[in-house]
Design a protein around this motif. Structure first.
Motif, PDB file in Angstrom:
ATOM      1  N   LYS A 107      23.763 -23.121 -28.048  1.00  0.00           N
ATOM      2  CA  LYS A 107      23.442 -22.457 -29.620  1.00  0.00           C
ATOM      3  C   LYS A 107      22.768 -21.006 -28.401  1.00  0.00           C
ATOM      4  CE  LYS A 107      22.805 -25.894 -32.459  1.00  0.00           C
ATOM      5  NZ  LYS A 107      22.057 -26.433 -34.044  1.00  0.00           N
ATOM      6  N   GLN A 144      13.668 -18.114 -28.507  1.00  0.00           N
ATOM      7  CA  GLN A 144      14.838 -18.588 -28.313  1.00  0.00           C
ATOM      8  C   GLN A 144      16.151 -18.011 -27.253  1.00  0.00           C
ATOM      9  OE1 GLN A 144      16.838 -17.447 -32.401  1.00  0.00           O
ATOM     10  NE2 GLN A 144      14.880 -16.083 -32.276  1.00  0.00           N
ATOM     11  N   THR A 202      24.601 -11.420 -29.050  1.00  0.00           N
ATOM     12  CA  THR A 202      23.557  -9.995 -29.271  1.00  0.00           C
ATOM     13  C   THR A 202      23.888  -9.394 -27.923  1.00  0.00           C
ATOM     14  OG1 THR A 202      21.793 -11.575 -30.035  1.00  0.00           O
ATOM     15  CG2 THR A 202      20.431 -10.274 -29.388  1.00  0.00           C
ATOM     16  N   LEU A 220      24.260 -16.913 -29.067  1.00  0.00           N
ATOM     17  CA  LEU A 220      23.331 -17.005 -29.717  1.00  0.00           C
ATOM     18  C   LEU A 220      23.036 -14.945 -28.393  1.00  0.00           C
ATOM     19  CD1 LEU A 220      21.526 -15.411 -31.474  1.00  0.00           C
ATOM     20  CD2 LEU A 220      19.757 -16.809 -31.097  1.00  0.00           C
TER      21      LEU A 220
END
Length: 457
Positions: free
Chosen positions: A173, A119, A181, A177
Motif C-alpha cells: 500500500k 506512512q 503522490t 501511495l
C-alpha cells in the motif's frame, strides 16, 4: 620415498626451490588433500551468505505511466520583440527534461513532507522522533529522500511520449501511495520549474521603463513650457494656415490699393479738366450763391461735376491711406508669423527627438505590460491544469512481492564454492614437498621406483 626425502628433493642447496610440475590428473588427488580447508571455507561463506539473505525483506513494486505532450511551457516567447516566437523543443529533449524534473530530489522531499514519515518509512519516523537537533532531523529526512531514490525507477523508450515509473517498498500500500503522490506532486512541481510566475524580470524592466518615461515626459513638458507651445503640431499647422490667410489678405489689399491708386490718378486728371464754375441761366431774381456775369442775366455757379469728383477724390485718398495702413499691418503680421515659423523650425529637431523618445518608451512600456499580463495569465492557467501531461495509469497496490533471498543464496553458494576451490589451489601450491609420485617424477626428471605412505609422529 619418505616425506623428508620429498622435501629435500624439491629444495636445492642454499634454500633454492625447484619448480614443481603438475598435470591435470594430479588435481583431484591434490585437492582431496585440502578437503578440510575447502570445506571450512565453503561452509563459512555459505553460512554468511544465507544469514545476509535472511535479512532481506520482500519488496512490492508499484507501476505507473505518464503521457508527455508538447505544452505552452515549451514554446518560446521572447521577452522583447518577436524574434524566434513560437519555436518549440523537439519531443526527445522535452521528454528528457520531464525525466529530470520527475527525478529531482526536491520533488521527493515534497512527497515525504506531504505524506509524513509514518506512512512512508516508519523506522525513519521513529529515528526522526528521537532526533534532538535540527541537523539530526535534516539527516533523517535526507535518508528518507535517498530511500525513495533507491526504490524509484523511471524509464522511457526512444521516440515515445510515455514515461514509465516503478517504485518498490516493503509495504504494497505504501508503494502505491508514494508513487501516486509523487506523480501528483510532479504535476505541481514542474509548473514552478517550467513556468516562473514569480520572476521579477518583466516587472523590474517595466518599472525601469516607467521611470525613464516619467523623465521623458518631464523633459517634453518642460520643452513646451519654455518655448510657449501648447501643441507643437497644432501650432505649426495653425501658423501655416494663418500665414496663408495673411498672404491672401495682402494680395487682396495690394490689388485694392493698386486699383484705388489708379482710380485716384484718373480722377485727378478728370478733376483738373473739369472747371470749378459753370454758367447758370436763371431768372432775373437770381439764385443764391450765384453771381451775375454781365448782361442778359448770365449767372456763374459751382460745377456739380467738379464737386462730385472732388468728393470722390477725398474718399479715394482716405481709402488709399487705410489700405496702406492695412498693408503695413499685414506685412508686420506676415513677418511675425515667419519669425515664429522659423523659431518652430529651429525647435523641431529637439521636439522630434523628445517625441520619438517618449513614443518609444510608451510603446516599450505597453509591450512589457502586455507581456507581464500574458505571463501572469499563462501562469494562472498552468496553475489550474496541465493538459499536456496526463497520468495514463495510476499505481495500484501490488499483490505479489519480489524477494532477493533466492538469488542472494545462490550467489552466496557460488561464491563460496569458487572461494573454496581457490583456497584449495592456493594451499596446494604453497604446501611443501612433492605430493604424488607422478609430480615427483616430472619435477626431478627421474623415475620413481616406489612410494610409501607417510605417517606423522
Amino acid at each position: 620415498m619418505t616425506h623428508g626425502a620429498r622435501t629435500a628433493a624439491t629444495q636445492a642447496p642454499g634454500s633454492a626451490w625447484v619448480g614443481r610440475r603438475y598435470a591435470l590428473g594430479d588435481l583431484p588427488a591434490l585437492l582431496w588433500r585440502e578437503r578440510r580447508l575447502m570445506l571450512a571455507v565453503f561452509l563459512t561463506l555459505s553460512v554468511l551468505g544465507m544469514a545476509a539473505a535472511l535479512t532481506l525483506k520482500t519488496r512490492y513494486e508499484a507501476y505507473s505511466s505518464v503521457l508527455v505532450r508538447l505544452g505552452q511551457e515549451y514554446v518560446y516567447e521572447p521577452r522583447v520583440g518577436d524574434a524566434g516566437r513560437g519555436t518549440s523543443l523537439d519531443p526527445g529533449r522535452m521528454v528528457q527534461s520531464e525525466l529530470e524534473i520527475l527525478g529531482a530530489a526536491p520533488l521527493k522531499l515534497r512527497v515525504i513532507e506531504r505524506l509524513g514519515l509514518a506512512q512512508t518509512y516508519p523506522d525513519l519516523a521513529r529515528a526522526y522522533a528521537k532526533a534532538a537537533t535540527p541537523a539530526e532531523k535534516a539527516a533523517v529526512m535526507g535518508r528518507a529522500v535517498r530511500a525513495i531514490e533507491r526504490g524509484l525507477a523511471i524509464e522511457t523508450a526512444p521516440d515515445t511520449p510515455i514515461v514509465r515509473a516503478r517504485f518498490s517498498h516493503q509495504d504494497p500500500k505504501a508503494a502505491a501511495l508514494i508513487l501516486n503522490t509523487l506523480l501528483e506532486e510532479y504535476l505541481i512541481f514542474r509548473r514552478t520549474v517550467l513556468i516562473d510566475p514569480g520572476s521579477p524580470a518583466l516587472e523590474q524592466q517595466r518599472q525601469v521603463f516607467e521611470a525613464r518615461l516619467a523623465d521623458a515626459e518631464a523633459a517634453y513638458e518642460a520643452f513646451l513650457t519654455d518655448n510657449r507651445i501648447g501643441d507643437f503640431a497644432a501650432e505649426k499647422a495653425s501658423l501655416s494656415q494663418l500665414q496663408a490667410g495673411v498672404e491672401q489678405q495682402r494680395l487682396q489689399t495690394d490689388a485694392q490699393l493698386q486699383a484705388r491708386i489708379g482710380r485716384l490718378a484718373s480722377l485727378s486728371t478728370q478733376l483738373d479738366q473739369a472747371p470749378r464754375e459753370v454758367v447758370i441761366y436763371r431768372d432775373a431774381s437770381g439764385a443764391p450763391g450765384a453771381r451775375a456775369q454781365g448782361e442778359g442775366g448770365r449767372w456763374l455757379g459751382i460745377n456739380p461735376v467738379h464737386q462730385a469728383l472732388q468728393t470722390e477724390k477725398i474718399q479715394l485718398t482716405s481709402e488709399i491711406g487705410a489700405l496702406r495702413r492695412a498693408q503695413a499691418e499685414l506685412k508686420a503680421q506676415a513677418e511675425r508669423l515667419t519669425e515664429r515659423r522659423l523659431a518652430l523650425a529651429a525647435l523641431e529637431p529637439r521636439f522630434q527627438e523628445l517625441s520619438l523618445n517618449r513614443a518609444v518608451l510608451q510603446a516599450g512600456l505597453r509591450d512589457f505590460a502586455v507581456k507581464e499580463e500574458q505571463r501572469r495569465a499563462a501562469s494562472e492557467i498552468a496553475a489550474r491544469a496541465s493538459e499536456n501531461i496526463r497520468i495514463v495509469q495510476r499505481a495500484a497496490p501490488p499483490t505479489q512481492g519480489k524477494s532477493l533471498r533466492g538469488p542472494v543464496i545462490a550467489t552466496a553458494f557460488l561464491v563460496a564454492a569458487v572461494s573454496a576451490l581457490f583456497a584449495g589451489l592456493l594451499a596446494m601450491v604453497l604446501r611443501p614437498g612433492l605430493p604424488t609420485p607422478q609430480s615427483a617424477a616430472r619435477t626431478l626428471d627421474l623415475p620413481v621406483l616406489g612410494a610409501a605412505s607417510f605417517k606423522g609422529r
